[in-house]
Every structure is written in C-alpha cells, then in structure tokens.
Motif scaffolding. Structure first.
Motif, PDB file in Angstrom:
ATOM      1  N   PHE A  46     -61.184 -63.220  13.765  1.00 56.04           N
ATOM      2  CA  PHE A  46     -59.939 -62.599  13.323  1.00 56.04           C
ATOM      3  C   PHE A  46     -59.161 -63.621  12.502  1.00 56.04           C
ATOM      4  CE2 PHE A  46     -55.612 -60.877  13.696  1.00 56.04           C
ATOM      5  CZ  PHE A  46     -55.867 -59.545  13.398  1.00 56.04           C
ATOM      6  N   GLY A  47     -59.193 -63.441  11.204  1.00 56.40           N
ATOM      7  CA  GLY A  47     -58.521 -64.373  10.317  1.00 56.40           C
ATOM      8  C   GLY A  47     -58.722 -63.958   8.878  1.00 56.40           C
ATOM      9  N   HIS A  48     -58.289 -64.795   7.975  1.00 57.54           N
ATOM     10  CA  HIS A  48     -58.392 -64.474   6.557  1.00 57.54           C
ATOM     11  C   HIS A  48     -58.522 -65.774   5.770  1.00 57.54           C
ATOM     12  CE1 HIS A  48     -54.177 -65.642   5.531  1.00 57.54           C
ATOM     13  NE2 HIS A  48     -53.957 -65.332   6.790  1.00 57.54           N
ATOM     14  N   PHE A  49     -58.754 -65.654   4.465  1.00 58.80           N
ATOM     15  CA  PHE A  49     -58.962 -66.861   3.652  1.00 58.80           C
ATOM     16  C   PHE A  49     -58.678 -66.561   2.193  1.00 58.80           C
ATOM     17  CE2 PHE A  49     -62.959 -64.674   3.220  1.00 58.80           C
ATOM     18  CZ  PHE A  49     -63.508 -65.083   2.024  1.00 58.80           C
ATOM     19  N   THR A  50     -58.657 -67.606   1.401  1.00 58.72           N
ATOM     20  CA  THR A  50     -58.662 -67.478  -0.048  1.00 58.72           C
ATOM     21  C   THR A  50     -59.621 -68.517  -0.599  1.00 58.72           C
ATOM     22  OG1 THR A  50     -57.233 -67.112  -1.983  1.00 58.72           O
ATOM     23  CG2 THR A  50     -56.801 -69.098  -0.690  1.00 58.72           C
ATOM     24  N   ALA A  51     -60.188 -68.222  -1.763  1.00 61.71           N
ATOM     25  CA  ALA A  51     -61.170 -69.109  -2.399  1.00 61.71           C
ATOM     26  C   ALA A  51     -60.694 -69.425  -3.802  1.00 61.71           C
ATOM     27  CB  ALA A  51     -62.548 -68.443  -2.438  1.00 61.71           C
ATOM     28  N   MET A  52     -60.793 -70.694  -4.185  1.00 64.54           N
ATOM     29  CA  MET A  52     -60.304 -71.119  -5.491  1.00 64.54           C
ATOM     30  C   MET A  52     -61.210 -72.169  -6.107  1.00 64.54           C
ATOM     31  SD  MET A  52     -57.019 -73.374  -4.132  1.00 64.54           S
ATOM     32  CE  MET A  52     -56.513 -72.132  -2.931  1.00 64.54           C
ATOM     33  N   GLN A  53     -61.197 -72.211  -7.427  1.00 62.93           N
ATOM     34  CA  GLN A  53     -61.899 -73.241  -8.170  1.00 62.93           C
ATOM     35  C   GLN A  53     -60.881 -74.276  -8.636  1.00 62.93           C
ATOM     36  OE1 GLN A  53     -65.308 -73.694  -8.829  1.00 62.93           O
ATOM     37  NE2 GLN A  53     -65.499 -72.110  -7.242  1.00 62.93           N
ATOM     38  N   VAL A  54     -61.077 -75.508  -8.233  1.00 58.78           N
ATOM     39  CA  VAL A  54     -60.166 -76.604  -8.578  1.00 58.78           C
ATOM     40  C   VAL A  54     -60.777 -77.419  -9.702  1.00 58.78           C
ATOM     41  CG1 VAL A  54     -58.984 -78.664  -7.723  1.00 58.78           C
ATOM     42  CG2 VAL A  54     -59.325 -76.706  -6.200  1.00 58.78           C
ATOM     43  N   ARG A  55     -59.990 -77.673 -10.732  1.00 62.30           N
ATOM     44  CA  ARG A  55     -60.415 -78.526 -11.828  1.00 62.30           C
ATOM     45  C   ARG A  55     -59.293 -79.521 -12.116  1.00 62.30           C
ATOM     46  NH1 ARG A  55     -63.969 -75.950 -10.349  1.00 62.30           N
ATOM     47  NH2 ARG A  55     -65.590 -74.818 -11.517  1.00 62.30           N
ATOM     48  N   ASP A  56     -59.634 -80.812 -12.051  1.00 60.39           N
ATOM     49  CA  ASP A  56     -58.662 -81.875 -12.274  1.00 60.39           C
ATOM     50  C   ASP A  56     -57.449 -81.713 -11.366  1.00 60.39           C
ATOM     51  OD1 ASP A  56     -57.725 -84.221 -13.449  1.00 60.39           O
ATOM     52  OD2 ASP A  56     -56.672 -83.154 -15.056  1.00 60.39           O
ATOM     53  N   GLY A  57     -57.700 -81.298 -10.129  1.00 61.30           N
ATOM     54  CA  GLY A  57     -56.625 -81.137  -9.150  1.00 61.30           C
ATOM     55  C   GLY A  57     -55.727 -79.944  -9.394  1.00 61.30           C
ATOM     56  N   ARG A  58     -56.169 -79.002 -10.232  1.00 61.88           N
ATOM     57  CA  ARG A  58     -55.349 -77.853 -10.594  1.00 61.88           C
ATOM     58  C   ARG A  58     -56.110 -76.552 -10.369  1.00 61.88           C
ATOM     59  NH1 ARG A  58     -50.931 -79.213 -14.017  1.00 61.88           N
ATOM     60  NH2 ARG A  58     -50.826 -81.471 -14.422  1.00 61.88           N
ATOM     61  N   VAL A  59     -55.349 -75.469 -10.187  1.00 63.63           N
ATOM     62  CA  VAL A  59     -55.929 -74.165  -9.875  1.00 63.63           C
ATOM     63  C   VAL A  59     -55.218 -73.082 -10.697  1.00 63.63           C
ATOM     64  CG1 VAL A  59     -56.270 -72.420  -8.076  1.00 63.63           C
ATOM     65  CG2 VAL A  59     -56.518 -74.841  -7.519  1.00 63.63           C
ATOM     66  N   ARG A  60     -55.986 -72.178 -11.268  1.00 64.69           N
ATOM     67  CA  ARG A  60     -55.372 -71.007 -11.908  1.00 64.69           C
ATOM     68  C   ARG A  60     -54.811 -70.072 -10.833  1.00 64.69           C
ATOM     69  NH1 ARG A  60     -59.944 -71.239 -15.526  1.00 64.69           N
ATOM     70  NH2 ARG A  60     -59.241 -71.739 -17.641  1.00 64.69           N
ATOM     71  N   GLY A  61     -53.586 -69.590 -11.052  1.00 68.87           N
ATOM     72  CA  GLY A  61     -53.019 -68.614 -10.136  1.00 68.87           C
ATOM     73  C   GLY A  61     -52.685 -69.171  -8.768  1.00 68.87           C
ATOM     74  N   LEU A  62     -52.304 -70.440  -8.688  1.00 70.55           N
ATOM     75  CA  LEU A  62     -52.014 -71.040  -7.384  1.00 70.55           C
ATOM     76  C   LEU A  62     -50.950 -70.248  -6.636  1.00 70.55           C
ATOM     77  CD1 LEU A  62     -52.383 -73.309  -5.316  1.00 70.55           C
ATOM     78  CD2 LEU A  62     -50.692 -74.649  -6.597  1.00 70.55           C
ATOM     79  N   GLY A  63     -49.905 -69.823  -7.336  1.00 72.67           N
ATOM     80  CA  GLY A  63     -48.850 -69.054  -6.679  1.00 72.67           C
ATOM     81  C   GLY A  63     -49.370 -67.764  -6.074  1.00 72.67           C
ATOM     82  N   LEU A  64     -50.344 -67.131  -6.737  1.00 69.33           N
ATOM     83  CA  LEU A  64     -50.935 -65.907  -6.200  1.00 69.33           C
ATOM     84  C   LEU A  64     -51.761 -66.196  -4.949  1.00 69.33           C
ATOM     85  CD1 LEU A  64     -52.051 -64.198  -9.536  1.00 69.33           C
ATOM     86  CD2 LEU A  64     -50.037 -63.672  -8.152  1.00 69.33           C
ATOM     87  N   HIS A  65     -52.479 -67.317  -4.950  1.00 68.32           N
ATOM     88  CA  HIS A  65     -53.223 -67.708  -3.745  1.00 68.32           C
ATOM     89  C   HIS A  65     -52.278 -67.924  -2.568  1.00 68.32           C
ATOM     90  CE1 HIS A  65     -57.341 -68.228  -5.238  1.00 68.32           C
ATOM     91  NE2 HIS A  65     -56.835 -68.767  -6.341  1.00 68.32           N
ATOM     92  N   LEU A  66     -51.182 -68.627  -2.813  1.00 70.93           N
ATOM     93  CA  LEU A  66     -50.227 -68.906  -1.739  1.00 70.93           C
ATOM     94  C   LEU A  66     -49.572 -67.620  -1.242  1.00 70.93           C
ATOM     95  CD1 LEU A  66     -48.547 -72.144  -3.155  1.00 70.93           C
ATOM     96  CD2 LEU A  66     -50.476 -71.959  -1.566  1.00 70.93           C
ATOM     97  N   ALA A  67     -49.253 -66.712  -2.172  1.00 66.00           N
ATOM     98  CA  ALA A  67     -48.653 -65.438  -1.775  1.00 66.00           C
ATOM     99  C   ALA A  67     -49.641 -64.606  -0.965  1.00 66.00           C
ATOM    100  CB  ALA A  67     -48.206 -64.669  -3.021  1.00 66.00           C
TER     101      ALA A  67
END
Length: 277
Positions: A34-55
């Motif tokens: 019982f849980g959830h997650f998000t997956a992201m691709q990090v490049r040079d310590g940065r992520v596209r749509g970081l605010g959307l991942h956090l939301a």
C-alpha cells in the motif's frame, strides 16, 4: 520486429528517509504494497516537471495516508541519494540517473524510499523508438494514482513482449482505450491530438505536453478512443518519463510514422526546462 527499448534494472543506490536501507526496513516494504511512487529522469541534477512530481506525491499521500508531503523534504532526500553520502560506501555525486521516490507509511507517518539507477536514453531516431502495442482487456484500479499495485501491468507487458510487441495497450469495455501499461498514449487524426479519457494516470510527460502543444500549433483534447475507431487516426505516440515515441502498430493495424507530428511533439518536450532538484 520489435523495438527493444532500454530498461534500467540495476539499483545503484537505495536510501530510506536519507539512510542506507536496512534489512528490516526493506522487509517492511516488501510486505506492504500500500503506497505510491513517482519516476523521473535526472540530468545534471535537474528534472523536467519537478513541481508536477512533487504535487503528484503530495496529492497521493493525502489521499492514501491523510497527510501532506513536503516537497522540500522530497528534494532533500533525492539530493542526498544522488550525492552518495549516506554512509553505504557508494561515494560520489551522480548527476544523471533514473530516480524513483516511493512513499509508504509503515508507522503512520510518510516514509520515503529513493532508488537511483542508471539513466534511460531513448534512441535518437524516431524510427528506432517506434513501438508496437498489443491491446489487452484491463483497466488499472484507482488509475489516477501511481500506486504500487502493478502486477497486472507487468503481467500484460511481459505477455505483450513475448508475443512480439513492445508494450501493452490497456482497454476497457467496448474496446475503449485508457493508457499503455507504463505509458500514456495519444492519437492524431491529422488535425488534433486526442488523449483517451478513460480512467488513466495523468503522466508527468503527458501534462508537460498538454501545456505546450497548442502553442506549437498542435491542438489537443481528451475524448473516448476505441480500438474499432483506430483506422480513422493517422498516427499515434506514447509518452512517459523516458520521453516520447511513435507507435507503428496496434495489434494488426499498421500506423505511419508522422515525422512532422513527432518533430513537433518531441520539440515541445525538449523545450521544457529542467528544474534543479
């Protein structure tokens, strides 16, 4: 011939709440789905749509555990895992990576597990990314949450690959399309992009594309899409944290690779700035 896209299976680092994972902590998570997650691709310590991942993480934590999740805490823990200073001997900053943030609440409060894997890169040429999709009769429960109950998705995805396809296409009653097993899917009729409105997860890449497609001269909408209607579409593509890829076939229906469409869609995605974690 299938398009074997890259996968990232080797975990480079794994931390729970900023500390190296212990056997007891991992055991608790292995027994708690019982849980959830998000997956992201990090490049040079940065992520596209970081605010959307956090939301996404905050909204799902509120829905599942009746508590919010501070975005700064998430960012701190991801930075900590990438920095490799968790005392597990894996020293050195990792700038490029596939990162997942999992949220459980074994003791009532949200607990975060961060995994770091090698980055995933799609082939540069769209033709080399083109995917064949096999339709299956399955719609994810509680589809709006990126939850941990992914057995059926994995099952159908593996079965599709064994049958010579790249990805499973999830469908409901009357062949209504919802999403891919690990992707969002969109169809193009020559004028506008149509995202299926059956139950699905609003992926981060999908949301980023929706924010920019119209400005690029490509209108879009959400609406019902059924398997029997696919011959009326000129092209299709899938999107997830890896990026965007054209669809070359759905079951026995061949679809053209629309170079202009894919150049526009990929251009919108590539122009999204990466946010510093």
């Amino acid at each position: 011939m299938t398009t074997r896209l890259p996968t990232t299976t080797d975990v480079t680092r794994l931390e729970i709440d900023g500390a190296p994972a212990t056997a007891d902590a991992l055991r608790a998570r292995a027994l708690d789905t019982f849980g959830h997650f998000t997956a992201m691709q990090v490049r040079d310590g940065r992520v596209r749509g970081l605010g959307l991942h956090l939301a996404r993480l905050d909204a799902a934590t509120r829905e599942l555990f009746d508590q919010g999740l501070d975005g700064e805490r998430v960012r701190d823990l991801v930075r900590h895992a990438l920095a490799g200073d968790g005392g597990d001997g894996a020293a050195g900053v990792i700038a490029d990576a596939s990162v997942r943030v999992y949220v459980h609440a074994p003791d009532g409060a949200p607990s975060l597990m961060v995994t770091v894997r090698p980055p995933t890169e799609l082939p540069a040429a769209m033709a080399d990314r083109a995917q064949a999709l096999k339709s299956v009769a399955y719609v994810r429960p509680v589809a709006h949450i990126k939850h941990l109950g992914g057995f059926a998705q994995a099952y159908h995805g593996r079965a599709a690959r064994r049958a010579g396809y790249d990805e499973a296409l999830l469908t409901g009653p009357d062949g209504e399309i919802s999403e891919g097993a690990i992707t969002n899917v969109a169809f193009f009729d020559g004028h506008e992009v149509v995202w299926p409105d059956a139950p699905h997860l609003a992926g981060i890449t999908m949301q980023l594309l929706e924010a920019g497609l119209a400005d690029a001269g490509l209108p879009w909408r959400r609406g019902p899409v059924r398997l029997r209607n696919l011959p009326g579409y000129r092209a299709a593509f899938v999107a997830n944290s890896w990026g965007v890829s054209p669809v070359r076939r759905v079951d026995d229906l061949e679809l053209a690779l629309d170079e202009k469409l894919m150049a526009t869609v990929a251009g919108v995605y590539e122009e999204v700035p990466r946010d510093l974690i």
